[in-house]
Design an enzyme around this catalytic site. Structure first.
Site, PDB file in Angstrom:
ATOM      1  N   GLU A 422      34.811  58.523  82.436  1.00  0.00           N
ATOM      2  CA  GLU A 422      34.457  58.081  81.087  1.00  0.00           C
ATOM      3  C   GLU A 422      32.998  57.648  81.005  1.00  0.00           C
ATOM      4  O   GLU A 422      32.673  56.584  80.465  1.00  0.00           O
ATOM      5  CB  GLU A 422      35.385  56.942  80.648  1.00  0.00           C
ATOM      6  CG  GLU A 422      36.842  57.363  80.634  1.00  0.00           C
ATOM      7  CD  GLU A 422      37.795  56.294  80.117  1.00  0.00           C
ATOM      8  OE1 GLU A 422      37.344  55.168  79.809  1.00  0.00           O
ATOM      9  OE2 GLU A 422      39.002  56.588  80.008  1.00  0.00           O
ATOM     10  N   GLU A 498      43.754  60.675  83.606  1.00  0.00           N
ATOM     11  CA  GLU A 498      44.165  59.263  83.529  1.00  0.00           C
ATOM     12  C   GLU A 498      45.152  59.154  82.373  1.00  0.00           C
ATOM     13  O   GLU A 498      44.856  59.613  81.280  1.00  0.00           O
ATOM     14  CB  GLU A 498      42.933  58.393  83.311  1.00  0.00           C
ATOM     15  CG  GLU A 498      43.220  56.917  83.454  1.00  0.00           C
ATOM     16  CD  GLU A 498      41.948  56.078  83.371  1.00  0.00           C
ATOM     17  OE1 GLU A 498      40.964  56.396  84.058  1.00  0.00           O
ATOM     18  OE2 GLU A 498      41.959  55.106  82.595  1.00  0.00           O
TER      19      GLU A 498
HETATM   20  C1  GAL Z   1      40.285  53.686  80.965  1.00  0.00           C
HETATM   21  C2  GAL Z   1      39.368  53.484  82.164  1.00  0.00           C
HETATM   22  C3  GAL Z   1      40.024  52.665  83.243  1.00  0.00           C
HETATM   23  C4  GAL Z   1      40.670  51.470  82.635  1.00  0.00           C
HETATM   24  C5  GAL Z   1      41.676  51.920  81.610  1.00  0.00           C
HETATM   25  C6  GAL Z   1      42.480  50.831  80.974  1.00  0.00           C
HETATM   26  O1  GAL Z   1      39.606  54.039  79.839  1.00  0.00           O
HETATM   27  O2  GAL Z   1      38.997  54.714  82.697  1.00  0.00           O
HETATM   28  O3  GAL Z   1      39.067  52.291  84.189  1.00  0.00           O
HETATM   29  O4  GAL Z   1      39.687  50.693  82.061  1.00  0.00           O
HETATM   30  O5  GAL Z   1      40.972  52.568  80.586  1.00  0.00           O
HETATM   31  O6  GAL Z   1      43.322  51.370  79.993  1.00  0.00           O
END
Ligand code: GAL
Length: 806
Positions: A422, A498
């Site tokens: 991100e 993710e």
């Molecule tokens: C994502 C990020 C992670 C964590 C997660 C929490 O956007 O890549 O590191 O912050 O959100 O939801």
């Protein structure tokens, strides 16, 4: 020095070193530590064992690393005060480690220090002279120190500094990974100097190419490398000796053939070693062993990821590097414990978010059969944190990447690289240039693995070319946009790099049960019904559905396998005392949340799952709606409350929740017995679970993951402490304080209860239970014997457990 003299010196030194064994590797574990940079002070040092995390014992404080920020990623437009974002622990500040190293000769030897990670901005001094600087706390790095040494005792100092607002989570502090001293002959294989490639892999045979770098040669010498490849049983399965004149800076290439190779896979993680003996002008100079695996990886458009020609979906989790109450200090047994739990859940892949992993983790994944996606960065040149990695990116990114690629490119478990998470460059018109540069570094150093990047700004990356350049486009969340991304991108493949970010607290259930994003409760916990998530995310069920319905989806990496220190979303904005995450499928004390069985019910196709929630101890809720959920691998089940059937539920496609959970939403609480009977596809009774309302709390009960530990001073056992009534029913509502005593062949290491609001120290042998449970971690000593763990609590019968240390 003329060549002859050089060779003679090198040879005599090598002979001398050979007498004591070529290539010595010493782990430097005993150090002195202080919390400043006054390394010349004589007083005020503390003896510590490395790996060491100076901040994990706290104390917790709201004031530690307060961050006034707008998290743009999360759609925040104005800044606000983030408390506990980096764990509320005192990681910010300076630290200094010192010790001596004793050198008996310098003649014809090379001394190299190898740090597997130092948090952070490491300056290494030998006898007061700076020998190297490495800013990124997650990178492994080596530095040669020969010139700064003298014969006798030498002072080694490592200065570290962690700036405020340098991280989005708890990074740990100090020499939190191993430090080694290598003693080498003047001509030697440098750190990560061997690359093993397997250009052809078939059932009949595999070609193995070894590319060995050598340091210390002038050019023109005759180099001979004798390599033997051994299988897991130690048998030599291929061998070759090659000789040639050395051409400066060109790796020495050898080609071997392994007949009928055992291919590495999650089910059968076969490993080989390549043992090389290096001779220069006929004299042995180095012996070097590289562990590797034989397997192929391939990404096929419209299909997915293939390992050894077989389609695999990633059933993966993201992991931060901290080990809960042990902090960032790496420990192989703790990592093995994590992986063992994940494997039982059916997980087959790990994403090392968002930094280089410890070597121990990758080695364990090689051995236990997990596929790994290694990811170095959370930031490129544009800041996410005021003092984050962007300060170093332009100067250091390539060095950090190369270190990571060389470190892990022989590990068969590593199947993919991710160049970032991100990163704000996603939004920029020319962000793709940086992305492409990083991907090219991966391809240059390792032509064998695909490259991805975790992207969350779907609109931007689909239109500005950013997502189109990667071998594999990785989307973070936005499962509902996968199809659009697939249609618009040229790769014809999508990875859920993710997913989920569902939040829950173990053993906490809020009523009424409400599905939705960003829910806040007065108790600062999230519901164990697994229906709460972030504004940008979703429940696990949506990802399960996508995995089944979208043939070109390569799988997913859930945020996260384990709770971690920091990022207490949704209680992040001035919501102290929250200071650890609620995203984990497993809590900070390594205790599974209900969600564990939800994932297990879908992912573990080997052993059936039948789990029922919530607990059944709700005095005061008599007659009130108390939904019952069942997570099971069976298609249907029947629920009985005190013997009365509440009906049969069958998984269906009415909604993603009903597709993966069996839910009885109208159940009214009455104390007694909840019984669930699961039926298989033929309607036959297949399994049963019973949960009872407990009586009065009566005794503590202990269980342990392992009954035998190695007498190596490092091994760990995880002892679960619970409370039972006289009949042995767990009491899930107990919060009283428990004391732990450890005697015999080991020691107390840490304690945790999984409560993200708990400010009790992990390092003191007492803690309050959180919803009836806590975990005490005990460590083995270095002598065999019996380790005795005793737990006691006021008003309860105490409990004792014995572990054999061998
Ligand atoms: C994502 C990020 C992670 C964590 C997660 C929490 O956007 O890549 O590191 O912050 O959100 O939801």
């Amino acid at each position: 020095m003329n060549r002859l003299l050089f060779t003679l010196l090198a040879l005599s030194a090598a002979v001398a070193l050979h007498a004591q064994g070529l290539r010595r590797e010493e782990t430097l574990s005993d150090w002195q530590f202080r919390n400043d940079h006054d390394f010349e002070q004589t007083d005020g040092w503390q003896s510590v064992t490395v790996p060491h995390d100076w901040a994990i014992c706290g104390p917790f404080s709201r004031e530690n690393d307060l961050q006034e920020v707008a998290v743009i990623q999360n759609g925040e437009t104005a800044s606000s005060l983030k408390t506990g974002r980096t764990g509320g622990l005192p990681y910010v500040g300076k630290g200094c480690y010192r010790r001596t190293i004793s050198v008996d000769t310098l003649a014809g030897r090379r001394y190299v220090l190898l740090f597997d990670g130092a948090m952070s901005e490491a300056r290494v001094l030998v006898n007061g002279r700076e020998v190297c600087f490495w800013p990124y706390g997650y990178s492994a790095f080596s530095c040669e120190i020969t010139r700064a040494l003298h014969v006798g005792e030498n002072q080694l100092v490592v200065l570290l500094e962690n700036r405020p607002q340098s991280s989005r989570w708890y990074p740990g502090a100090g020499l939190y990974r191993e430090v080694k001293l290598l003693t080498l002959a003047p001509v030697h294989v440098p750190v990560w100097g061997v690359q093993v490639l397997t250009p052809y892999v078939g059932a009949d045979y595999a070609s193995v190419t070894l590319r060995t770098k050598l340091d210390g040669l002038k050019g023109g010498e005759t180099v001979e490398i004798e390599t033997a490849v051994r299988n897991a049983a130690g048998e030599v399965v291929a061998a070759k000796t090659n000789r040639r004149n050395w051409v400066y800076d060109t790796p020495f290439e050898q080609h071997l053939t392994v007949e009928h190779p055992a291919l590495w896979s999650p089910e059968s993680p076969a490993l080989y070693t390549a043992e090389s003996t290096v001779r220069i002008d006929g004299v042995e100079m180095d012996r070097h062993t590289t562990r590797f695996g034989i397997r192929t990886v391939e990404v096929r458009a419209d299909k997915g990821f293939f390992l050894n020609g077989e389609l695999r979906r990633f059933k993966g989790v993201c992991l931060h590097h901290d080990l809960g109450p042990l902090g960032a200090a790496v420990n192989r047994a703790a990592l093995r414990h994590q992986l063992t739990m994940l494997r039982d859940m059916g997980c087959n892949a790990i994403r090392t978010s968002h930094n280089m992993p410890a070597e121990e983790l990758v080695e364990l994944c090689d051995e236990m059969g997990f596929m790994v996606m290694v990811e170095p960065f959370d930031e490129w040149d544009v800041a996410k944190c005021a003092n984050g990695y962007h300060r170093y990116f332009r100067e250091w990114a390539e060095r950090d990447m190369v270190a990571m690629l060389h470190h892990f490119r022989n590990n068969p478990s590593v199947v993919m690289w991710s160049v970032g998470n991100e990163v704000p460059s996603q939004w920029e018109a020319d962000g793709y240039r940086m992305a492409s540069w990083l991907q090219e570094i991966c391809h240059r150093e390792d032509p064998t693995r695909p490259v991805t990047c975790g992207m969350d700004q779907v609109d931007a990356v689909l239109s500005n070319g950013f997502a189109a350049i990667f071998d594999v486009p990785g989307l973070n969340y936005r499962v509902h946009r996968y199809r659009e991304a697939y249609d618009r991108l040229p790769q014809s493949i999508i990875l859920g790099s993710e997913t989920a970010s569902t939040v829950s607290s173990r053993g906490v259930y809020h009523f009424p049960v409400e599905y939705g994003p960003d829910r806040l409760h007065d108790d600062h916990q999230s519901s164990g019904y697994d229906v709460e998530f972030c504004g940008w995310s979703n429940v696990p069920d949506d990802d399960f559905a996508a995995a089944e319905d979208l043939p070109w989806l390569m799988g997913q990496f859930v945020w996260t396998g384990f709770d971690y220190l920091g990022e207490p979303t949704p209680y992040h904005t001035d919501a102290w005392p929250n200071h650890s995450s609620m995203f984990g499928i497993i809590d900070l004390a390594s205790l599974p949340k209900d969600r564990y069985w939800l994932y297990r019910s879908v992912w573990n196709t080997e052993s059936p799952t039948l789990h029922v929630l919530p607990h059944w101890n709700w005095p005061g809720r008599e007659g009130e709606i108390t939904p019952v959920y069942v997570y099971t691998s069976y298609p249907s089940a029947e629920l009985f409350i005190n013997g009365r059937s509440q009906g049969i539920r069958t998984k269906n496609r009415n909604s993603n929740l009903e597709r993966y959970r069996l839910m009885w939403n109208e159940v009214r609480y009455e104390p007694g017995e909840v019984r669930v009977v699961a039926y298989d596809a033929e309607g036959r009774q297949a399994a049963e679970r019973i949960v009872r309302t407990p009586g009065k709390p009566w005794a503590l009960r202990l269980s342990v993951d392992r009954k035998t530990l190695a007498a190596d001073g490092r091994d760990l056992a995880y002892v679960t402490v619970g409370v039972v009534d006289r009949a042995g029913n767990p009491v899930p509502t107990e919060h009283r304080e428990v004391r732990i005593e450890v005697a015999g062949a080991g020691h107390f290491r840490a304690v945790a209860n999984g409560d993200p609001t708990s400010l009790e120290s992990f390092c003191e042998p007492h803690m309050h239970l959180f919803n009836g449970l806590l975990t005490a971690i005990v460590g083995s000593g270095d002598r065999p014997g019996e380790l005795v763990v005793k737990a006691s609590a006021r008003g309860l019968k105490s409990a004792e457990l014995r572990i054999s240390v061998q």
